[in-house]
Scaffold this active site. Sequence first.
Site, mmCIF file in Angstrom:
data_model
loop_
_atom_site.group_PDB
_atom_site.id
_atom_site.type_symbol
_atom_site.label_atom_id
_atom_site.label_comp_id
_atom_site.label_asym_id
_atom_site.label_seq_id
_atom_site.Cartn_x
_atom_site.Cartn_y
_atom_site.Cartn_z
ATOM 1 N N SER A 24 124.402 36.175 15.099
ATOM 2 C CA SER A 24 124.737 36.191 13.671
ATOM 3 C C SER A 24 125.982 37.043 13.441
ATOM 4 O O SER A 24 127.023 36.772 14.016
ATOM 5 C CB SER A 24 123.529 36.687 12.865
ATOM 6 O OG SER A 24 123.714 36.453 11.490
ATOM 7 N N ASP B 84 121.391 29.995 12.129
ATOM 8 C CA ASP B 84 121.484 31.365 12.619
ATOM 9 C C ASP B 84 120.593 31.636 13.839
ATOM 10 O O ASP B 84 119.394 31.365 13.825
ATOM 11 C CB ASP B 84 121.055 32.294 11.470
ATOM 12 C CG ASP B 84 121.473 33.736 11.679
ATOM 13 O OD1 ASP B 84 121.390 34.217 12.812
ATOM 14 O OD2 ASP B 84 121.860 34.382 10.687
#
Length: 294
Positions: A50, A189
């Site tokens: 991320s 993500d």
Amino acid sequence: MNHDELPTYKILSIDGGGILGAFPAAFLAKLEDHLDAPLVSYFDLIGGTSTGGIIAIGLGLGLSAKDILKLYEEQGRAIFGQQHGAIANFVLQRWRGARQLIASKYSSKPLHDALVGALGDRRLGESQTRLVVPAWHPMLERVYIYKTAHHPRLETDYRVSAVDAAMATAAAPTFLNPHTTEDAIELVDGGVWANNPIGVASIEAIGMLGWPADRLKILSIGTIKDVKAPPRWKGKLPMATSMARLFMAGQSHSAMSTAKIVTGDVHHRQAIWRIDQTLRWGGTPWITPGALPR
């Protein structure tokens, strides 16, 4: 050659955490002040998820940590500010009987524009060190890890746009839409399964690269632990708002335990140096970084 003369392999692992990625960026920027060469040259492998994946890719492509910190300082509000209150909005809509799993989504354009400005049209294969950047394939419910071509089996990812990889690893569910790559793959993500990528990085080093476990040194950087008092009343609202935090904490602990076991950092040697900051209830922070690997 005796054991002490064998090469040591250094790994950098950076957690996910949205705008809190400013913390590892700031720490690494400060570390740069004490180095004689670019930060990337000190690590044989960098893993990031991320926001940590964005930092990992940036460092790999030659950006300094100061450059990356500047990105957070100047564009962080535009990129991440729109996400403030998203969890609360999600909970409120569920509370009111909304049927959609994801309550609201935000534009990915600010993040995309910022990444294009920082990374341009460069490819993952241009990285100056090995990279592992986790994402998640929601349709197949499978892990998806971007990697440089650091093993003969890895034949495709090096051609991938660096922006594509960064957008995919940072496409946080409930905040941003899934990212559709140039190859028409829809990803979200990597924090869904590997918000702390130290487990992924250590297994990559030992299992894929064949590095001896007892020759690894890992610098693992978190994105601030927020210690909060438990809610004084029961119900769905406080439970839902803390659920993501609960999952992330368990996931991070599991990844760290895995890395400690496989590297032998349990009883007889130190292989892992964890850098994080804890925010006490009331807003008073402190940090105990400990010694850095030499």
